[in-house]
Design a protein around this motif. Structure first.
Motif, short mmCIF file in Angstrom:
data_model
loop_
_atom_site.label_atom_id
_atom_site.label_comp_id
_atom_site.label_asym_id
_atom_site.label_seq_id
_atom_site.Cartn_x
_atom_site.Cartn_y
_atom_site.Cartn_z
N UNK A 30 39.22 33.20 41.10
CA UNK A 30 40.30 33.37 42.47
C UNK A 30 40.76 34.93 42.33
N UNK A 31 40.86 35.35 43.38
CA UNK A 31 41.35 36.70 43.66
C UNK A 31 42.70 36.73 44.67
N UNK A 32 43.47 37.76 44.78
CA UNK A 32 44.54 37.72 45.50
C UNK A 32 44.09 38.04 46.78
N UNK A 33 44.63 37.06 47.62
CA UNK A 33 44.39 37.16 49.24
C UNK A 33 45.62 37.55 49.97
N UNK A 34 46.66 37.92 49.41
CA UNK A 34 48.05 38.38 49.90
C UNK A 34 48.15 39.82 50.37
N UNK A 35 47.13 40.64 49.75
CA UNK A 35 47.11 42.07 50.12
C UNK A 35 48.22 42.78 48.97
N UNK A 36 48.39 42.62 48.05
CA UNK A 36 49.14 42.93 46.90
C UNK A 36 48.30 44.23 46.34
N UNK A 37 49.00 45.57 46.12
CA UNK A 37 48.09 46.54 45.74
C UNK A 37 48.07 46.91 44.43
N UNK A 38 48.91 46.28 43.63
CA UNK A 38 48.99 46.39 42.14
C UNK A 38 48.58 45.25 41.33
N UNK A 39 48.30 45.30 40.02
CA UNK A 39 47.36 44.37 39.32
C UNK A 39 48.60 43.25 38.95
N UNK A 40 49.74 43.77 38.80
CA UNK A 40 50.85 42.55 38.61
C UNK A 40 50.99 41.62 39.98
N UNK A 41 51.09 42.37 41.03
CA UNK A 41 51.21 41.55 42.24
C UNK A 41 49.92 40.49 42.57
N UNK A 42 48.77 41.34 42.12
CA UNK A 42 47.50 40.28 42.19
C UNK A 42 47.49 39.34 41.34
N UNK A 78 45.09 46.44 32.00
CA UNK A 78 45.18 45.21 31.02
C UNK A 78 46.60 44.94 30.58
N UNK A 79 47.43 45.78 30.45
CA UNK A 79 48.72 45.61 30.26
C UNK A 79 49.74 44.98 31.44
N UNK A 100 37.36 41.12 30.56
CA UNK A 100 36.42 42.30 30.50
C UNK A 100 36.60 42.91 31.76
N UNK A 101 36.14 44.06 31.88
CA UNK A 101 35.87 44.93 32.87
C UNK A 101 34.75 44.54 33.85
N UNK A 102 34.93 44.69 35.13
CA UNK A 102 33.68 44.29 35.98
C UNK A 102 33.86 45.03 37.28
N UNK A 103 32.85 45.11 38.20
CA UNK A 103 32.92 45.79 39.42
C UNK A 103 33.09 44.38 40.14
N UNK A 104 34.28 44.36 41.01
CA UNK A 104 34.51 43.00 41.73
C UNK A 104 33.79 42.86 43.13
N UNK A 105 34.08 41.86 43.64
CA UNK A 105 33.32 41.74 44.94
C UNK A 105 33.82 42.81 45.91
N UNK A 106 34.96 43.24 46.00
CA UNK A 106 35.53 44.27 46.86
C UNK A 106 36.36 45.12 46.19
N UNK A 107 36.37 46.37 46.65
CA UNK A 107 37.17 47.34 45.71
C UNK A 107 38.61 46.95 45.81
N UNK A 108 39.10 46.38 46.90
CA UNK A 108 40.64 45.81 47.04
C UNK A 108 41.03 44.93 45.66
N UNK A 109 40.10 44.14 45.26
CA UNK A 109 40.47 43.28 44.14
C UNK A 109 40.41 43.94 42.87
N UNK A 110 41.56 43.84 42.27
CA UNK A 110 41.97 44.39 40.93
C UNK A 110 41.49 43.39 39.74
N UNK A 111 41.85 42.08 40.01
CA UNK A 111 41.69 41.16 39.08
C UNK A 111 40.92 39.86 39.67
#
Length: 120
Positions: A30-42, A78-79, A100-111
């Motif tokens: 699952x990824x953020x679909x709301x458009x949050x731009x920081x990892x906490x929001x996502x 991570x924090x 882990x760290x990974x290249x996700x499906x789109x650059x907008x996804x942080x987590x």
């Protein structure tokens, strides 16, 4: 002996969002679909969607077995992700977890987060 496989939220052309087999609920990543731009929001948005899907499957986060978390930039995020995760996870029923760290499906996804949970 075979048991049935149940699939829910199947409108996506490549995957089901939920698969249930042998009393285990498997969620797609699952990824953020709301458009949050920081990892906490996502992370908050992603965990809310996980809550929704688990409820639809007939379970909840207190029955999590395993979580896998991918971060676009583990050093930076991570924090922030952990702060939201810790506030969300049931403290008496924490799953095993890998991050882990990974290249996700789109650059907008942080987590991206994928979980498995028991039905009973």
């Amino acid at each position: 002996m075979s048991s049935s496989i149940q699939r829910l939220e199947t409108s996506h052309p490549r995957m089901s969002q939920i698969v249930i087999h042998n009393n285990i609920v498997y969620l797609s990543g699952q990824v953020d679909e709301t458009g949050a731009t920081d990892v906490a929001g996502q992370t908050r948005s992603t965990l809310a969607e996980i809550d929704r899907l688990l409820k639809l499957a007939g379970t909840d986060k207190s029955k999590l077995i395993r979580a896998t978390i991918w971060l676009q930039n583990i050093e930076r995020d991570f924090g922030g992700m952990n702060e939201v995760w810790t506030a969300w996870v049931d403290p008496n029923n924490k799953p095993v977890r890998a991050t882990t760290e990974a290249k996700l499906a789109a650059e907008k996804y942080l987590v991206e987060i994928q979980v498995e949970a028991a039905l009973d």
